[in-house]
Scaffold this active site. Structure first.
Site, PDB file in Angstrom:
ATOM      1  N   HIS A 162       0.810  -1.215   0.000  1.00  0.00           N
ATOM      2  CA  HIS A 162       0.000   0.000   0.000  1.00  0.00           C
ATOM      3  C   HIS A 162       0.844   1.267   0.000  1.00  0.00           C
ATOM      4  CE1 HIS A 162       0.318  -0.351   4.533  1.00  0.00           C
ATOM      5  NE2 HIS A 162       0.443   0.947   4.419  1.00  0.00           N
ATOM      6  N   ASP A 210       0.012  -7.546   1.091  1.00  0.00           N
ATOM      7  CA  ASP A 210       0.376  -6.155   1.350  1.00  0.00           C
ATOM      8  C   ASP A 210       1.888  -5.989   1.473  1.00  0.00           C
ATOM      9  OD1 ASP A 210      -0.015  -3.453   1.668  1.00  0.00           O
ATOM     10  OD2 ASP A 210      -0.385  -3.563   3.820  1.00  0.00           O
ATOM     11  N   SER A 248       4.619   2.694   7.832  1.00  0.00           N
ATOM     12  CA  SER A 248       4.298   1.498   7.052  1.00  0.00           C
ATOM     13  C   SER A 248       5.491   0.994   6.264  1.00  0.00           C
ATOM     14  CB  SER A 248       3.159   1.785   6.064  1.00  0.00           C
ATOM     15  OG  SER A 248       1.925   1.512   6.632  1.00  0.00           O
TER      16      SER A 248
END
Length: 277
Positions: A114, A145, A227
């Protein structure tokens, strides 16, 4: 066993269906680039995507198992940070950013899918020593992901050291490393709060399939821009890839750490890396 769903992290929010008050949310989206004028906190980690955590229902048994909790105050966290920081990078994508970990001396980087999913322009990777080099996507897997990048012109880098995430225990001391809101090289410490926490991340678009995985939960502070960064143990070894946070915020601009973060276990990440590389 039943599961309870909580809306979570993203630009396309999953609206709660509360009986009385709105349920808290998880957020995960790219942090905007910092400017000299202000620190603007975007959503967590990479580009957009909602997260729904589905914690286990209470066990029927009332028995309690005692566990030994690590004493984080006696650990040499400065030494851990010094050893691991060279292996963690900032991933810049358009006007947003995330984090990543170095897989090889010649510039292979692991990050969240992402983080780079909506990349329309150039991707660059900024290293702990200040260098910034262009990168391309080697392969990406929306279902896990995770994504692997290749930096151009890189050599002599320090790869992250892997740990066996199956050996991680609740209460183990951990450190999260990344670029929250573009503040590269930020480290935070905490413990493993829970294991095998089911997290479901809705797709980047309405037509995309959701992503589910069993995550490591931690109270180490994780914020927008973390992230794809590293969650390491007290030995400086990678136990997880930071991927989502829980926040009671009702809008993306308010999302931030409340001590409930999630990481994709290193054993899962290592298996996917083998498929993507």
């Amino acid at each position: 066993m039943t599961e309870q769903s909580f809306p979570a992290m993203s630009g396309s929010l999953v609206e709660p269906q509360p009986a009385v008050t709105p349920a808290p949310k998880f957020w995960r989206r790219t942090a905007p680039m910092l400017t000299a004028a202000a620190l603007v906190a975007g959503l967590f980690g990479g580009v957009t995507g909602a997260v729904i955590a589905q914690p286990d229902s209470p066990a029927a048994s009332s028995s309690v198992t005692a566990q030994t909790i690590s004493n984080t105050s006696t650990l040499d966290w400065s030494g851990v940070a010094s050893n691991v920081l060279p292996s963690v990078v900032q991933v810049n994508v358009g006007n947003g950013l995330g984090s990543g970990v170095i897989l090889s001396a010649d510039g292979k980087i692991l990050t969240n899918n992402h983080v780079i999913a909506a990349a329309g322009g150039q991707i660059t990777v900024k290293f702990n020593d200040g260098r910034e080099l262009p990168a391309t996507v080697v392969n990406a897997d929306a279902t896990s992901d995770l994504a692997v990048l290749q930096v151009s012109g890189a050599s002599g880098l320090t790869p992250i050291k892997w740990a066996d995430s199956d050996s991680v225990k609740v209460g183990d001391a951990v450190m999260a490393i990344g670029s929250p809101s573009g503040l590269q090289g930020t480290v935070t410490t905490g413990i493993v709060s829970a294991l095998d926490r089911k997290v479901t991340v809705p797709g980047e678009t309405r037509r995309s399939q959701p992503v589910s995985y069993q995550a490591i939960q931690t109270d180490a502070s994780i914020n927008p821009g973390n992230s794809g960064g590293a969650l390491v143990n007290a030995a400086g070894e990678l136990i997880g890839i930071n991927s989502a946070i829980y926040s009671p915020a009702s809008s993306s601009g308010e999302a931030g750490s409340v001590g409930i973060g999630f990481a994709i276990p290193s054993n899962t990440a290592k298996q996917i890396v083998g498929q993507l590389s």
